[in-house]
Design a protein around this motif. Sequence first.
Motif, PDB file in Angstrom:
ATOM      1  N   GLN A   1      40.416  62.049  41.726  1.00  0.00           N
ATOM      2  CA  GLN A   1      41.579  62.478  40.954  1.00  0.00           C
ATOM      3  C   GLN A   1      41.095  63.236  39.732  1.00  0.00           C
ATOM      4  OE1 GLN A   1      42.190  58.387  38.362  1.00  0.00           O
ATOM      5  NE2 GLN A   1      43.714  58.929  39.847  1.00  0.00           N
ATOM      6  N   SER A   2      41.932  64.131  39.222  1.00  0.00           N
ATOM      7  CA  SER A   2      41.610  64.865  38.000  1.00  0.00           C
ATOM      8  C   SER A   2      42.490  64.434  36.843  1.00  0.00           C
ATOM      9  CB  SER A   2      41.790  66.371  38.240  1.00  0.00           C
ATOM     10  OG  SER A   2      43.138  66.650  38.620  1.00  0.00           O
ATOM     11  N   ARG A   3      43.461  63.578  37.125  1.00  0.00           N
ATOM     12  CA  ARG A   3      44.359  63.084  36.087  1.00  0.00           C
ATOM     13  C   ARG A   3      44.835  61.700  36.501  1.00  0.00           C
ATOM     14  NH1 ARG A   3      49.622  66.532  34.579  1.00  0.00           N
ATOM     15  NH2 ARG A   3      48.006  68.089  34.149  1.00  0.00           N
ATOM     16  N   GLY A   4      44.757  60.754  35.607  1.00  0.00           N
ATOM     17  CA  GLY A   4      45.166  59.400  35.923  1.00  0.00           C
ATOM     18  C   GLY A   4      44.586  58.426  34.917  1.00  0.00           C
ATOM     19  N   PRO A   5      44.969  57.154  34.992  1.00  0.00           N
ATOM     20  CA  PRO A   5      44.505  56.179  33.995  1.00  0.00           C
ATOM     21  C   PRO A   5      42.993  56.014  33.957  1.00  0.00           C
ATOM     22  CG  PRO A   5      45.643  55.089  35.834  1.00  0.00           C
ATOM     23  CD  PRO A   5      45.901  56.549  35.947  1.00  0.00           C
ATOM     24  N   LEU A   6      42.346  56.006  35.132  1.00  0.00           N
ATOM     25  CA  LEU A   6      40.893  55.817  35.143  1.00  0.00           C
ATOM     26  C   LEU A   6      40.182  57.033  34.554  1.00  0.00           C
ATOM     27  CD1 LEU A   6      38.500  54.059  35.884  1.00  0.00           C
ATOM     28  CD2 LEU A   6      38.540  55.066  38.181  1.00  0.00           C
ATOM     29  N   VAL A   7      40.689  58.233  34.853  1.00  0.00           N
ATOM     30  CA  VAL A   7      40.082  59.445  34.296  1.00  0.00           C
ATOM     31  C   VAL A   7      40.174  59.424  32.781  1.00  0.00           C
ATOM     32  CG1 VAL A   7      40.261  61.956  34.152  1.00  0.00           C
ATOM     33  CG2 VAL A   7      40.510  60.825  36.343  1.00  0.00           C
ATOM     34  N   PHE A   8      41.346  59.070  32.256  1.00  0.00           N
ATOM     35  CA  PHE A   8      41.516  59.056  30.811  1.00  0.00           C
ATOM     36  C   PHE A   8      40.657  57.978  30.153  1.00  0.00           C
ATOM     37  CE2 PHE A   8      45.982  60.684  31.894  1.00  0.00           C
ATOM     38  CZ  PHE A   8      45.520  61.994  31.902  1.00  0.00           C
ATOM     39  N   MET A   9      40.393  56.883  30.873  1.00  0.00           N
ATOM     40  CA  MET A   9      39.496  55.859  30.333  1.00  0.00           C
ATOM     41  C   MET A   9      38.063  56.360  30.246  1.00  0.00           C
ATOM     42  SD  MET A   9      40.623  52.282  32.149  1.00  0.00           S
ATOM     43  CE  MET A   9      42.307  51.663  32.122  1.00  0.00           C
ATOM     44  N   LEU A  10      37.623  57.133  31.249  1.00  0.00           N
ATOM     45  CA  LEU A  10      36.219  57.543  31.326  1.00  0.00           C
ATOM     46  C   LEU A  10      35.903  58.757  30.464  1.00  0.00           C
ATOM     47  CD1 LEU A  10      35.573  57.108  35.159  1.00  0.00           C
ATOM     48  CD2 LEU A  10      34.936  55.551  33.324  1.00  0.00           C
ATOM     49  N   THR A  11      36.907  59.577  30.134  1.00  0.00           N
ATOM     50  CA  THR A  11      36.622  60.800  29.380  1.00  0.00           C
ATOM     51  C   THR A  11      36.169  60.522  27.949  1.00  0.00           C
ATOM     52  OG1 THR A  11      39.006  60.942  28.923  1.00  0.00           O
ATOM     53  CG2 THR A  11      38.135  62.316  30.708  1.00  0.00           C
TER      54      THR A  11
END
Length: 431
Positions: free
Chosen positions: A64-74
Amino acid sequence: MEPEFAAFVAIDWADQKHAWALEVNMSSDRESGNIDHTPESVEIWAAELGLRFAGRPIAVALEQSRGPLVFMLTKYEHLVIFPIHPSTLANYRKSFRPSGAKDDPNDAGLLLDILVRHRDKLRRLDPDTPETRTLQFMVEERRKLVHEKTRCSNRITAHLKLYFPQAIGWFDEIGSHIVADFLERWPNSERLQKARPATIERFFIEHNSRNAERIAERLEQIRKIVPATKDTAVLRSCSAAVIAWAGLLRQLLNAIKAYDEQIDTLARQHQDYALLKSFPGAGPALTPRLIATLGSQRDRYQTAHEIQCYSGIAPVVASSGKQRWVHWRWSCPKFLRQTFHEWALHSVAYSEWARRYYDEQRAKGKRRNTVIRALAFKWIRILFRCWKDHKPYNEQAYQQALALRRQKQTASQLVEVKWKNVAGFMKITAS
């Protein structure tokens, strides 16, 4: 240039627990495990990776390029995210498991294979500026609210047709504040006929519907109303439903208005606002959407064709043997395609060459949506060049460029005729 990664990680995300697989650089051994979907668990996992590899960059593959896990890792500087399209993983999985077998740990391993062996075909996640991303999120949410408003209006219309169809003809648009207030106050014809004409007239005037002739026409129709049905079950249930949907409609309209104000403020502060507002048809709603579509990173797209394909405006050409066919591009961001499609449609009313092109193609028998997509295809090339060069659009300059191009094409098609001696005979030849 890509940094030298200390390790490669792939995460198959889920709602409560994520499966991960890890491979250290220059090693074929793999590790695997799970992470709970909580900020605390992700914090511990990321911190352990940072300590283990001394803060060196780690490539992370996500589906995914957008989602809760992406926002956590950025928020972790040592993690470099590579989004992978879900269809890429699905097709990769089928090549090794034709039976369709699937589970999270194996998917994490497949994602790791793609990251390690085909990283040159992936694009790392490089977030835009916070201001631009805020605008992107807000215009997308606003569009969702507009869809909800349309859904709500259709519900109200469907219920009114059952027991109170006269009210539909009294308003230009069902999805408006005046309709919501009117139906909450008078949800059926019986209650409406009990109201005084002066009260109804004052209601319309207070809601900026001040046409005296139309108000008089409405009052006359109200006086002569014939109930569509006398079924009490239909009357009571539909009246209750209309009141409920009218309340929801008002809330949606207020939310859309609040979004419009915030979006307008953000868009006017953006560096490309004046540039994109110069295009025909780019009004208060579409200018922020065009800003959100292009973003602020001018090195993201190298050619206009990349935008045409990514947005889904460009069709897909498929060929096999002697067969060749062109079809609709299914896999694309639908919001981007909708943005370009709507902008091309609005440009027809403001651009002379766009209107001429639209009329010419329609005269050839092409379908309306096909012509609009073809027009959007042209507009993207113009938009891309102006965006790259930081130059606003100039209709007159583009018209002159079109005229000059037509002259060159006409000149190249002219045929020079002259006499030529061939075997003692004079012949007319073209060159």
